[in-house]
Scaffold this motif. Sequence first.
Motif, mmCIF file in Angstrom:
data_model
loop_
_atom_site.group_PDB
_atom_site.id
_atom_site.type_symbol
_atom_site.label_atom_id
_atom_site.label_comp_id
_atom_site.label_asym_id
_atom_site.label_seq_id
_atom_site.Cartn_x
_atom_site.Cartn_y
_atom_site.Cartn_z
ATOM 1 N N GLY A 39 2.537 30.123 -6.815
ATOM 2 C CA GLY A 39 2.506 30.807 -8.118
ATOM 3 C C GLY A 39 1.286 30.901 -7.867
ATOM 4 N N GLY A 40 0.629 29.760 -8.325
ATOM 5 C CA GLY A 40 -0.704 29.158 -8.867
ATOM 6 C C GLY A 40 -1.926 29.813 -7.526
ATOM 7 N N HIS A 41 -0.998 29.616 -6.125
ATOM 8 C CA HIS A 41 -1.963 29.937 -5.020
ATOM 9 C C HIS A 41 -2.178 31.649 -4.690
ATOM 10 N N ALA A 42 -1.165 31.782 -5.467
ATOM 11 C CA ALA A 42 -1.309 33.751 -4.563
ATOM 12 C C ALA A 42 -2.197 33.634 -6.528
ATOM 13 N N HIS A 43 -1.935 33.558 -6.707
ATOM 14 C CA HIS A 43 -2.837 34.451 -8.167
ATOM 15 C C HIS A 43 -4.307 33.887 -7.677
ATOM 16 N N LEU A 44 -3.540 32.662 -7.508
ATOM 17 C CA LEU A 44 -5.714 32.157 -7.480
ATOM 18 C C LEU A 44 -6.702 32.758 -6.244
ATOM 19 N N GLY A 45 -5.938 33.179 -4.851
ATOM 20 C CA GLY A 45 -6.305 34.266 -4.219
ATOM 21 C C GLY A 45 -6.621 35.432 -4.637
ATOM 22 N N VAL A 46 -5.705 36.253 -5.269
ATOM 23 C CA VAL A 46 -5.923 37.832 -5.474
ATOM 24 C C VAL A 46 -6.841 37.924 -6.322
ATOM 25 N N ILE A 47 -7.016 36.864 -7.042
ATOM 26 C CA ILE A 47 -8.120 37.098 -8.866
ATOM 27 C C ILE A 47 -9.780 36.564 -8.062
ATOM 28 N N SER A 48 -9.578 35.165 -7.032
ATOM 29 C CA SER A 48 -10.560 35.264 -6.394
ATOM 30 C C SER A 48 -11.347 36.869 -5.813
ATOM 31 N N ILE A 49 -10.380 37.586 -4.738
ATOM 32 C CA ILE A 49 -10.795 38.072 -4.542
ATOM 33 C C ILE A 49 -11.800 39.566 -4.703
ATOM 34 N N LEU A 50 -10.145 39.743 -6.631
ATOM 35 C CA LEU A 50 -11.219 40.150 -7.674
ATOM 36 C C LEU A 50 -13.150 39.454 -8.306
ATOM 37 N N ALA A 51 -12.993 38.039 -8.614
ATOM 38 C CA ALA A 51 -13.781 38.358 -8.674
ATOM 39 C C ALA A 51 -15.302 38.225 -7.981
ATOM 40 N N ILE A 52 -15.113 38.098 -6.514
ATOM 41 C CA ILE A 52 -16.160 38.766 -5.264
ATOM 42 C C ILE A 52 -16.145 40.136 -5.651
#
Length: 139
Positions: A39-52
């Motif tokens: 769960g943490g892995h998935a959230h960090l990935g998606v939200i990091s793409i949104l940060a870019i």
Amino acid sequence: MTKALKASGFLGLATMMVVGLYQFILLSGGTGVPSWMIGGHAHLGVISILAIVMGFAVPAIGVTGQLRTAVTVLFIAGQWGIPGVVWVGEGAGLTFLMPTAFLWGLALIASMLIMLYKTLTQDPATPGGGVSPASLADD
């Protein structure tokens, strides 16, 4: 400030990839991957793409001043807070931290609502109000 969003996004993606490799090591060794790690892995990935994406959207929409600072700080706090509280709360057994997920989620929502406001209220004739052949400068 947009540099901070982009850098946080790329750091988040690199972190997510390291966690993904660790999950692969666990699986190839015959051990299951804990659900809190997934769960943490998935959230960090998606939200990091949104940060870019936010790093490019903030100047494109023309967000400036205190609103620009608020969007950046709130988004980065939420980007790391959501997966962080899952990993620390569940993974390290500090479950008393789990309710802070609402705080990190509200930070992300607030940054999106500021972006919505600026999108709806910007004057199309102002800088950042449309497509330009010039490349965006970073601060």
